[in-house]
Design a protein around this motif. Structure first.
Motif, PDB file in Angstrom:
ATOM      1  N   LEU A  29     -23.340  22.770  72.259  1.00  0.00           N
ATOM      2  CA  LEU A  29     -24.078  23.591  73.227  1.00  0.00           C
ATOM      3  C   LEU A  29     -25.118  24.479  72.551  1.00  0.00           C
ATOM      4  O   LEU A  29     -26.004  25.005  73.214  1.00  0.00           O
ATOM      5  N   ARG A  33     -23.857  29.978  72.556  1.00  0.00           N
ATOM      6  CA  ARG A  33     -23.436  29.435  73.850  1.00  0.00           C
ATOM      7  C   ARG A  33     -22.022  28.879  73.723  1.00  0.00           C
ATOM      8  O   ARG A  33     -21.709  28.168  72.783  1.00  0.00           O
ATOM      9  N   ARG A  34     -21.188  29.180  74.702  1.00  0.00           N
ATOM     10  CA  ARG A  34     -19.832  28.647  74.764  1.00  0.00           C
ATOM     11  C   ARG A  34     -19.507  28.327  76.217  1.00  0.00           C
ATOM     12  O   ARG A  34     -20.114  28.873  77.131  1.00  0.00           O
ATOM     13  N   ARG A 123     -18.012  26.049  71.726  1.00  0.00           N
ATOM     14  CA  ARG A 123     -19.409  25.660  71.544  1.00  0.00           C
ATOM     15  C   ARG A 123     -19.571  24.146  71.442  1.00  0.00           C
ATOM     16  O   ARG A 123     -20.521  23.567  71.955  1.00  0.00           O
ATOM     17  N   ALA A 151     -19.877  29.432  81.764  1.00  0.00           N
ATOM     18  CA  ALA A 151     -20.726  29.520  80.577  1.00  0.00           C
ATOM     19  C   ALA A 151     -20.728  30.943  80.054  1.00  0.00           C
ATOM     20  O   ALA A 151     -20.804  31.901  80.824  1.00  0.00           O
ATOM     21  N   PHE A 153     -22.594  33.479  77.086  1.00  0.00           N
ATOM     22  CA  PHE A 153     -23.732  33.599  76.186  1.00  0.00           C
ATOM     23  C   PHE A 153     -23.565  34.851  75.345  1.00  0.00           C
ATOM     24  O   PHE A 153     -23.143  35.883  75.849  1.00  0.00           O
ATOM     25  N   ALA A 167     -22.212  33.692  82.616  1.00  0.00           N
ATOM     26  CA  ALA A 167     -23.436  33.513  83.401  1.00  0.00           C
ATOM     27  C   ALA A 167     -23.201  33.859  84.866  1.00  0.00           C
ATOM     28  O   ALA A 167     -24.024  34.505  85.507  1.00  0.00           O
TER      29      ALA A 167
END
Length: 181
Positions: A29, A33-34, A123, A151, A153, A167
């Motif tokens: 990703l 980001r995970r 990730r 998601a 960040f 997110a």
């Protein structure tokens, strides 16, 4: 051993690894980001009968360079999210049977979120063959993969630490934030 990248040959569809025990296909990703995965879907990577995955695992990692050389083979760097043994969900058959590019959806194993709403967010994700496919061969043939979940960040905080915010929570303006290690 497994190829480090998927190959796309002219006239073929999907991503295909070599026919080797333990072959894998991965998705990174990117930095910062995970994903806290809840479900995933796979699409078979061919329009002809055969070569459907039957024995595989979905694994995830946050280890630096998880896809490089020996690290990719180190089981301690990977967490198993789903395991499939003789799973026939990706139907086999000819295009006229409606089985070309068969798709299926599965849940993944997740831990309960901690106070920081991190839980098992990763990730890098990979599909690794653990046995023969529907044709009795090793390797992985994938036409598509979809990952579902929350998601996360990394956002730099004022003190230099990273503050992870989902997110969905950020879009809704609600909390669900925690420091990411």
């Amino acid at each position: 051993g497994p190829r480090d990248r998927a190959e796309r040959a002219t006239g073929r569809l999907g991503c295909v690894t070599e026919d080797a025990a333990g072959a894998w296909w991965a998705l990174d990703l990117g930095a910062g980001r995970r994903l806290l995965a809840t479900h995933y879907a796979l699409q078979h990577g061919g329009h002809r009968a055969g070569r459907r995955l039957r024995n595989w695992v979905l694994e995830a990692s946050n280890a630096p360079h998880a896809l490089d050389g020996a690290a990719a083979l180190d089981a301690d760097k990977w967490t198993t999210l789903a395991e499939h043994v003789d799973d026939c969900a990706l139907e086999d058959g000819e295009p006229e049977d409606g089985c070309a590019f068969a798709c299926a959806l599965w849940r993944v194993r997740t831990a309960a979120p901690d106070a920081g709403c991190r839980a098992d967010a990763f990730r890098v994700f990979r599909v690794r063959s653990t046995g023969p496919d529907s044709s009795g061969l090793d390797g992985v043939r994938i036409g598509g993969i979809e990952l579902y979940g929350v998601a996360l960040f990394d956002i730099a905080a004022r003190d230099g630490r990273h503050l992870g915010i989902s997110a969905a929570a950020a879009a809704a303006g609600v909390g669900c934030a925690g420091l990411l290690a």
